[in-house]
Scaffold this motif. Sequence first.
Motif, PDB file in Angstrom:
ATOM      1  N   GLY A   7      -2.563  -2.707   5.024  1.00  8.43           N
ATOM      2  CA  GLY A   7      -1.999  -2.816   6.357  1.00  8.43           C
ATOM      3  C   GLY A   7      -1.326  -1.541   6.808  1.00  8.43           C
ATOM      4  O   GLY A   7      -1.068  -0.637   6.025  1.00  8.43           O
ATOM      5  N   LYS A   8      -1.055  -1.501   8.114  1.00 11.82           N
ATOM      6  CA  LYS A   8      -0.467  -0.318   8.740  1.00 11.82           C
ATOM      7  C   LYS A   8       0.525  -0.792   9.789  1.00 11.82           C
ATOM      8  O   LYS A   8       0.320  -1.804  10.437  1.00 11.82           O
ATOM      9  CB  LYS A   8      -1.594   0.485   9.378  1.00 11.82           C
ATOM     10  CG  LYS A   8      -1.205   1.768   9.997  1.00 11.82           C
ATOM     11  CD  LYS A   8      -2.465   2.481  10.488  1.00 11.82           C
ATOM     12  CE  LYS A   8      -2.136   3.929  10.676  1.00 11.82           C
ATOM     13  NZ  LYS A   8      -3.290   4.776  10.596  1.00 11.82           N
ATOM     14  N   ASP A   9       1.615  -0.057   9.948  1.00  9.88           N
ATOM     15  CA  ASP A   9       2.616  -0.385  10.955  1.00  9.88           C
ATOM     16  C   ASP A   9       2.988   0.901  11.676  1.00  9.88           C
ATOM     17  O   ASP A   9       3.675   1.749  11.128  1.00  9.88           O
ATOM     18  CB  ASP A   9       3.853  -1.016  10.317  1.00  9.88           C
ATOM     19  CG  ASP A   9       4.784  -1.629  11.347  1.00  9.88           C
ATOM     20  OD1 ASP A   9       4.842  -1.116  12.485  1.00  9.88           O
ATOM     21  OD2 ASP A   9       5.457  -2.609  11.017  1.00  9.88           O
ATOM     22  N   THR A  10       2.520   1.030  12.899  1.00 10.48           N
ATOM     23  CA  THR A  10       2.740   2.252  13.657  1.00 10.48           C
ATOM     24  C   THR A  10       3.977   2.109  14.535  1.00 10.48           C
ATOM     25  O   THR A  10       4.061   1.194  15.344  1.00 10.48           O
ATOM     26  CB  THR A  10       1.510   2.575  14.527  1.00 10.48           C
ATOM     27  OG1 THR A  10       0.389   2.699  13.669  1.00 10.48           O
ATOM     28  CG2 THR A  10       1.686   3.849  15.306  1.00 10.48           C
ATOM     29  N   ILE A  11       4.932   3.001  14.324  1.00 12.69           N
ATOM     30  CA  ILE A  11       6.146   3.066  15.142  1.00 12.69           C
ATOM     31  C   ILE A  11       6.357   4.521  15.543  1.00 12.69           C
ATOM     32  O   ILE A  11       6.297   5.409  14.705  1.00 12.69           O
ATOM     33  CB  ILE A  11       7.378   2.576  14.349  1.00 12.69           C
ATOM     34  CG1 ILE A  11       7.276   1.089  14.041  1.00 12.69           C
ATOM     35  CG2 ILE A  11       8.660   2.868  15.121  1.00 12.69           C
ATOM     36  CD1 ILE A  11       8.439   0.560  13.230  1.00 12.69           C
ATOM     37  N   GLU A  51      10.205   6.545   3.723  1.00 15.29           N
ATOM     38  CA  GLU A  51      10.765   5.509   4.590  1.00 15.29           C
ATOM     39  C   GLU A  51       9.643   4.844   5.367  1.00 15.29           C
ATOM     40  O   GLU A  51       8.738   5.519   5.872  1.00 15.29           O
ATOM     41  CB  GLU A  51      11.781   6.131   5.549  1.00 15.29           C
ATOM     42  CG  GLU A  51      12.548   5.118   6.348  1.00 15.29           C
ATOM     43  CD  GLU A  51      13.757   5.721   7.054  1.00 15.29           C
ATOM     44  OE1 GLU A  51      14.505   4.941   7.673  1.00 15.29           O
ATOM     45  OE2 GLU A  51      13.973   6.954   6.984  1.00 15.29           O
ATOM     46  N   VAL A  52       9.701   3.512   5.447  1.00 12.48           N
ATOM     47  CA  VAL A  52       8.673   2.745   6.151  1.00 12.48           C
ATOM     48  C   VAL A  52       9.320   1.614   6.942  1.00 12.48           C
ATOM     49  O   VAL A  52      10.401   1.146   6.593  1.00 12.48           O
ATOM     50  CB  VAL A  52       7.630   2.146   5.175  1.00 12.48           C
ATOM     51  CG1 VAL A  52       6.903   3.235   4.410  1.00 12.48           C
ATOM     52  CG2 VAL A  52       8.256   1.133   4.230  1.00 12.48           C
ATOM     53  N   PRO A  53       8.647   1.141   7.995  1.00 15.30           N
ATOM     54  CA  PRO A  53       9.159  -0.039   8.702  1.00 15.30           C
ATOM     55  C   PRO A  53       9.138  -1.253   7.768  1.00 15.30           C
ATOM     56  O   PRO A  53       8.219  -1.405   6.960  1.00 15.30           O
ATOM     57  CB  PRO A  53       8.168  -0.239   9.851  1.00 15.30           C
ATOM     58  CG  PRO A  53       7.379   1.010   9.931  1.00 15.30           C
ATOM     59  CD  PRO A  53       7.427   1.652   8.588  1.00 15.30           C
ATOM     60  N   LYS A  54      10.136  -2.114   7.877  1.00 11.86           N
ATOM     61  CA  LYS A  54      10.175  -3.318   7.045  1.00 11.86           C
ATOM     62  C   LYS A  54       8.907  -4.150   7.198  1.00 11.86           C
ATOM     63  O   LYS A  54       8.426  -4.744   6.243  1.00 11.86           O
ATOM     64  CB  LYS A  54      11.390  -4.172   7.399  1.00 11.86           C
ATOM     65  CG  LYS A  54      12.688  -3.627   6.896  1.00 11.86           C
ATOM     66  CD  LYS A  54      13.823  -4.587   7.230  1.00 11.86           C
ATOM     67  CE  LYS A  54      15.127  -4.093   6.672  1.00 11.86           C
ATOM     68  NZ  LYS A  54      16.240  -5.008   6.974  1.00 11.86           N
ATOM     69  N   GLU A  55       8.378  -4.202   8.406  1.00  9.24           N
ATOM     70  CA  GLU A  55       7.197  -5.016   8.679  1.00  9.24           C
ATOM     71  C   GLU A  55       5.994  -4.623   7.827  1.00  9.24           C
ATOM     72  O   GLU A  55       5.117  -5.442   7.583  1.00  9.24           O
ATOM     73  CB  GLU A  55       6.825  -4.942  10.165  1.00  9.24           C
ATOM     74  CG  GLU A  55       7.816  -5.627  11.067  1.00  9.24           C
ATOM     75  CD  GLU A  55       7.924  -7.123  10.791  1.00  9.24           C
ATOM     76  OE1 GLU A  55       6.891  -7.800  10.647  1.00  9.24           O
ATOM     77  OE2 GLU A  55       9.068  -7.615  10.705  1.00  9.24           O
ATOM     78  N   LEU A  56       5.939  -3.378   7.375  1.00 11.17           N
ATOM     79  CA  LEU A  56       4.802  -2.939   6.558  1.00 11.17           C
ATOM     80  C   LEU A  56       4.680  -3.773   5.285  1.00 11.17           C
ATOM     81  O   LEU A  56       3.578  -4.051   4.818  1.00 11.17           O
ATOM     82  CB  LEU A  56       4.932  -1.451   6.211  1.00 11.17           C
ATOM     83  CG  LEU A  56       3.772  -0.857   5.422  1.00 11.17           C
ATOM     84  CD1 LEU A  56       2.479  -0.900   6.223  1.00 11.17           C
ATOM     85  CD2 LEU A  56       4.091   0.561   5.007  1.00 11.17           C
ATOM     86  N   MET A  57       5.799  -4.200   4.751  1.00  8.75           N
ATOM     87  CA  MET A  57       5.770  -4.933   3.488  1.00  8.75           C
ATOM     88  C   MET A  57       5.223  -6.349   3.639  1.00  8.75           C
ATOM     89  O   MET A  57       4.920  -7.010   2.659  1.00  8.75           O
ATOM     90  CB  MET A  57       7.155  -4.932   2.842  1.00  8.75           C
ATOM     91  CG  MET A  57       7.724  -3.519   2.624  1.00  8.75           C
ATOM     92  SD  MET A  57       6.527  -2.245   2.092  1.00  8.75           S
ATOM     93  CE  MET A  57       6.173  -2.789   0.442  1.00  8.75           C
TER      94      MET A  57
END
Length: 125
Positions: A7-11, A51-57
């Motif tokens: 998965g990927k979370d673009t911010i 660092e990553v968005p929490k949603e990525l997990m």
Amino acid sequence: MTLRFLGKDTIDGGSPTLFDDGHRYVLQGWIVTDPTVLSWFDLAGHETIAEVPKELMTFLPEGVIVPRGSPLVLDRGETYVFQGPLITDPVVLAQLDLPGHETVIEIPKTVLEVTGDLEPRGADV
């Protein structure tokens, strides 16, 4: 070794991404440059933080959670900071779209908690 895209979370134009290579998770996230945050860590020569968005997990397989403590070392509200070995393997790096403001670390599967039967998510890259 082929990475399986989870998965990927673009911010804000970033592209934090989560992969599975069969033995570990490969986490692509932002390079941490905040001197205050960096001063909290005593990194080994082969380690870095990302660092990553929490949603990525949420893209981890059903039943897998990341417990507090290493490799999840800091909760910054909407993001997590992870510490782990820097991935330098050219075979892995060749499979990534890694902009200059991002880094990639490994998260061993052995440090994560499994709460039930695993159901994979994602697709092959």
